[in-house]
Design a protein around this motif. Structure first.
Motif, mmCIF file in Angstrom:
data_model
loop_
_atom_site.group_PDB
_atom_site.id
_atom_site.type_symbol
_atom_site.label_atom_id
_atom_site.label_comp_id
_atom_site.label_asym_id
_atom_site.label_seq_id
_atom_site.Cartn_x
_atom_site.Cartn_y
_atom_site.Cartn_z
ATOM 1 N N UNK A 87 61.282 59.928 49.192
ATOM 2 C CA UNK A 87 61.771 60.182 50.542
ATOM 3 C C UNK A 87 62.318 61.606 50.530
ATOM 4 N N UNK A 88 61.807 62.467 51.383
ATOM 5 C CA UNK A 88 62.240 63.862 51.364
ATOM 6 C C UNK A 88 63.744 63.956 51.558
ATOM 7 N N UNK A 89 64.383 64.801 50.739
ATOM 8 C CA UNK A 89 65.819 65.000 50.806
ATOM 9 C C UNK A 89 66.163 66.447 51.103
ATOM 10 N N UNK A 90 67.441 66.703 51.354
ATOM 11 C CA UNK A 90 67.891 68.053 51.674
ATOM 12 C C UNK A 90 69.413 68.100 51.576
ATOM 13 N N UNK A 91 69.965 69.243 51.859
ATOM 14 C CA UNK A 91 71.427 69.385 51.867
ATOM 15 C C UNK A 91 72.048 68.495 52.944
ATOM 16 N N UNK A 92 71.355 68.336 54.066
ATOM 17 C CA UNK A 92 71.875 67.557 55.183
ATOM 18 C C UNK A 92 70.847 66.530 55.652
ATOM 19 N N UNK A 93 71.343 65.480 56.295
ATOM 20 C CA UNK A 93 70.532 64.461 56.976
ATOM 21 C C UNK A 93 69.669 63.651 56.010
#
Length: 376
Positions: A148-154
């Motif tokens: 599942x794509x992740x990031x710093x936010x959301x």
């Protein structure tokens, strides 16, 4: 005006032409209860580091996740000094160790589930794993869903088992709104899987874990105790497309499209499902639970525990009252930022603070779990 500013304004104006901003659907205004409504509040556990999710086990133990990657064990109301389990997470921004869930057939099937952010080859993802409970500690069992794509936010991050014994997982759109409308993406969705990570045959889309879509950053799940309907909390925009606020409470329909980023608030457009609550001022709602028929929602920036009274009205719900507990206004509360609220086996509510997450003002002993007892 500088050319850069003109360009930015032109971009927002262009985007706004393709976006519908609806109104708030509820007819009631929020009312404030700085001391709650006939309750007694005490500190149950303190000195935690950014707790995110709390689960109770049938034998009286409890587990709480800390975003830097630790699952902590609570026995007899005491926090064990050594972690129950440490997970190598990517603790960045809103990412890290997030939701916990307990197998619906625990302890016959002694499994705990955890969702977390990680990094590999310079790319950030989220996954859900299953953990075997060994009493004092947990050990890795298997990956339930990955990539599942992740990031710093959301990153979303809430996981819960529903009355159907299926695992529901909220995922954020990592500030890429188009992913929320893309049914080939796992982001901006509520996912639904079996306890073993298989795709249920009655999911709305063939061979897909997607249960609903068009979500921005969903962070709370709760099932109505009488109807069994699924409610969800969701963060509205924080500057995208020149929009702010518009945080939501939704009733989730299998296969439903909840509009982001095409619609903000209750747009009343065919093919999209409107929220039952919209707060135009930034509230962001997080974890939530039903308690004695009312929906309790932990909120972050507004620092309130919100109680929402709802009545079934046709195929949806009518909101009859919204109360903001422990808050003086829409920006100041007694206990700071609140991440999750759960019902304990003793029939009381337990609320997690999130004051050490870089956006709060930590007080001595933060972060804490508060116990809320309703007076008779």
């Amino acid at each position: 005006m500088k050319p850069k500013i003109l360009l930015t304004l032109a971009f927002f104006s262009f985007i706004s032409c393709f976006q519908i901003v609806g109104q708030k659907p509820q007819e009631v205004e929020d009312v404030y209860f700085p001391d709650g409504d006939n309750v007694q509040v005490s500190v149950w556990i303190d000195n935690l580091e950014i707790p995110w999710s709390l689960v109770f086990l049938p034998d009286g133990r409890a587990l709480v996740s800390e975003r830097p990657g630790r699952i902590r064990l609570i026995e007899n109301g005491k926090l064990s000094p050594e972690p129950y389990m440490t997970i190598p997470v990517k603790h960045i921004g809103e990412g890290g160790l997030m939701g916990l869930a307990v197998h619906p057939d625990f302890p016959q099937k002694p499994y705990i589930y955890a969702m977390y952010t990680y990094e590999t080859d310079g790319k950030i993802f989220n996954r859900v794993i299953r953990i075997k409970d060994n009493g004092k500690n947990g050990t890795f069992d298997k990956v339930i869903i990955d990539s599942i794509l992740g990031a710093r936010f959301h990153n979303g991050g809430r996981i819960k088992f529903g009355p159907d014994k299926m695992l529901y997982i909220t995922t954020g759109e990592i500030f890429k709104g188009d992913l929320a409308q893309n049914l080939n993406s796992l982001n901006g969705k509520i996912l639904r899987l079996t306890p073993d990570g298989e795709i249920p045959l009655d999911n709305p889309f063939p061979n897909s874990p997607v249960y609903s879509y068009g979500h921005r950053n969903p962070q709370g799940l709760a099932w109505h105790p009488e109807t069994g309907d699924l409610f969800e909390s969701e963060h509205g925009p924080s500057g995208e497309y020149g929009r702010f606020g518009h945080d939501e409470i939704n009733v989730i329909v299998k296969g439903g499209n909840y509009g982001w980023p095409k619609i903000i608030g209750a747009g009343g457009q065919p093919g999209y499902i409107d929220p039952i609550v919209v707060w135009k001022d930034a509230t962001p709602p997080s974890g939530m639970t039903f308690y004695k028929g009312d929906l309790f929602v932990a909120t972050l920036r507004s620092e309130a525990l919100i109680r929402i009274k709802v009545q079934k009205s046709g195929k949806s719900y009518k909101v009859t009252r919204i109360e903001r507990w422990f808050a003086f206004d829409n920006r100041r509360g007694k206990f700071g930022r609140l991440r999750d609220v759960v019902v304990g086996p003793d029939g009381n509510l337990y609320v997690l603070t999130s004051n050490r997450d870089g956006r709060g003002n930590p007080q001595p002993g933060d972060d804490k779990i508060y116990k809320i007892v309703f007076k008779k």
